[in-house]
Design a protein around this motif. Sequence first.
Motif, short mmCIF file in Angstrom:
data_model
loop_
_atom_site.label_atom_id
_atom_site.label_comp_id
_atom_site.label_asym_id
_atom_site.label_seq_id
_atom_site.Cartn_x
_atom_site.Cartn_y
_atom_site.Cartn_z
N HIS A 87 0.83 -1.21 0.00
CA HIS A 87 0.00 0.00 0.00
C HIS A 87 0.87 1.26 0.00
CE1 HIS A 87 -3.84 -1.97 0.18
NE2 HIS A 87 -3.45 -2.71 1.20
N ARG A 88 1.98 1.23 0.70
CA ARG A 88 2.89 2.37 0.72
C ARG A 88 3.42 2.65 -0.69
NH1 ARG A 88 5.35 1.10 5.09
NH2 ARG A 88 6.72 -0.44 4.14
N THR A 89 3.74 1.60 -1.42
CA THR A 89 4.21 1.78 -2.80
C THR A 89 3.12 2.40 -3.65
OG1 THR A 89 5.78 -0.02 -2.62
CG2 THR A 89 5.09 0.57 -4.84
N ASN A 90 1.88 1.92 -3.50
CA ASN A 90 0.78 2.48 -4.30
C ASN A 90 0.60 3.97 -4.02
OD1 ASN A 90 0.36 -0.08 -5.29
ND2 ASN A 90 -1.84 -0.03 -4.99
N VAL A 91 0.66 4.36 -2.74
CA VAL A 91 0.51 5.77 -2.39
C VAL A 91 1.68 6.58 -2.95
CG1 VAL A 91 0.39 7.42 -0.47
CG2 VAL A 91 -0.91 5.29 -0.35
N ALA A 92 2.89 6.06 -2.83
CA ALA A 92 4.08 6.76 -3.34
C ALA A 92 3.99 6.91 -4.87
CB ALA A 92 5.35 6.03 -2.95
N LEU A 93 3.56 5.87 -5.55
CA LEU A 93 3.43 5.95 -7.01
C LEU A 93 2.38 6.98 -7.40
CD1 LEU A 93 3.64 2.16 -7.93
CD2 LEU A 93 5.31 3.92 -8.54
N HIS A 94 1.28 7.03 -6.65
CA HIS A 94 0.24 8.03 -6.94
C HIS A 94 0.79 9.44 -6.72
CE1 HIS A 94 -3.67 9.75 -7.56
NE2 HIS A 94 -3.68 10.29 -6.35
N ALA A 95 1.58 9.61 -5.68
CA ALA A 95 2.18 10.93 -5.41
C ALA A 95 3.09 11.34 -6.57
CB ALA A 95 2.95 10.89 -4.09
N VAL A 96 3.89 10.41 -7.06
CA VAL A 96 4.76 10.70 -8.21
C VAL A 96 3.91 11.07 -9.43
CG1 VAL A 96 6.39 9.67 -9.86
CG2 VAL A 96 6.69 9.30 -7.40
N PHE A 102 1.24 17.64 -12.59
CA PHE A 102 1.51 19.06 -12.38
C PHE A 102 2.59 19.56 -13.34
CE2 PHE A 102 3.95 22.28 -9.80
CZ PHE A 102 3.08 23.33 -10.05
N ALA A 103 3.66 18.81 -13.50
CA ALA A 103 4.75 19.21 -14.40
C ALA A 103 4.25 19.29 -15.85
CB ALA A 103 5.92 18.23 -14.29
N CYS A 118 -5.52 21.64 -11.37
CA CYS A 118 -5.85 20.39 -12.07
C CYS A 118 -5.14 19.20 -11.43
CB CYS A 118 -5.48 20.50 -13.54
SG CYS A 118 -6.49 21.67 -14.46
N ALA A 119 -3.88 19.37 -11.06
CA ALA A 119 -3.14 18.29 -10.41
C ALA A 119 -3.75 17.96 -9.04
CB ALA A 119 -1.67 18.65 -10.27
N ALA A 120 -4.24 18.98 -8.35
CA ALA A 120 -4.89 18.74 -7.05
C ALA A 120 -6.17 17.93 -7.23
CB ALA A 120 -5.18 20.07 -6.35
N VAL A 121 -6.92 18.23 -8.27
CA VAL A 121 -8.13 17.44 -8.56
C VAL A 121 -7.71 16.00 -8.89
CG1 VAL A 121 -10.03 17.12 -10.20
CG2 VAL A 121 -9.55 19.39 -9.26
N PHE A 122 -6.68 15.85 -9.69
CA PHE A 122 -6.16 14.52 -10.01
C PHE A 122 -5.76 13.78 -8.73
CE2 PHE A 122 -2.69 11.59 -11.05
CZ PHE A 122 -3.22 10.88 -12.11
N ALA A 123 -5.13 14.48 -7.80
CA ALA A 123 -4.64 13.85 -6.57
C ALA A 123 -5.76 13.26 -5.73
CB ALA A 123 -3.85 14.86 -5.74
N VAL A 124 -6.92 13.90 -5.73
CA VAL A 124 -8.00 13.47 -4.82
C VAL A 124 -9.22 12.93 -5.54
CG1 VAL A 124 -7.25 15.12 -3.07
CG2 VAL A 124 -9.03 15.80 -4.69
#
Length: 190
Positions: A87-96, A102-103, A118-124
């Motif tokens: 699960h930690r890997t999944n969260v880290a991959l989503h953060a990347v 954003f970039a 837009c990246a914030a909407v993507f994040a959540v």
Amino acid sequence: GRCLALLALVAAVYGRTLSFEFAHVDDSRLVIDRARFLSDFSNAPKLFKEPYFVPAERRGEGYYRPLVALTYMIDAQGVPLSPAAYHRTNVALHAVACLLVFALLSILLANRNAAFACAAVFAVHPALTETVVWIPGRNDTIAVIFMILGWIAFLATQNKQSPPRRLLLWAAFSAAFFFALLSKEAAIML
């Protein structure tokens, strides 16, 4: 500041998934049943020779996603059956992926505030919950990461570049495309 804000959003929304257990559906076939195999890193070359997932009723068929299986192998080092590692890997991959969105949008929109929004909407966005919470869902995230990297490299080739730099950017695009394909077949769209 904006990158840290995106990371904080991801942590706030998905941080509690670190306490989740295995789903015991696909997690069983992909992780639990293969714990001994995955915990031995010398098996890594075998990941590139066999299907990623083969339903019991369809022996001889399967997906080819060795890069995703390799991430399971990395997670299995240490405590092979620790759902928190997966699960930690999944969260880290989503953060990347959020940082890369954003970039990319900063380049495409030429407006960092709009790109951040837009990246914030993507994040959540709830449509992405499955890819973060469900361990096998990481195949989508990994493919997206490499597809965005490829897209960024492609966009950079459109600017005036010296021939060696342009060649390097095309090589980066090709590598990103290749790794995206090793993650999910739908990456062919790139």
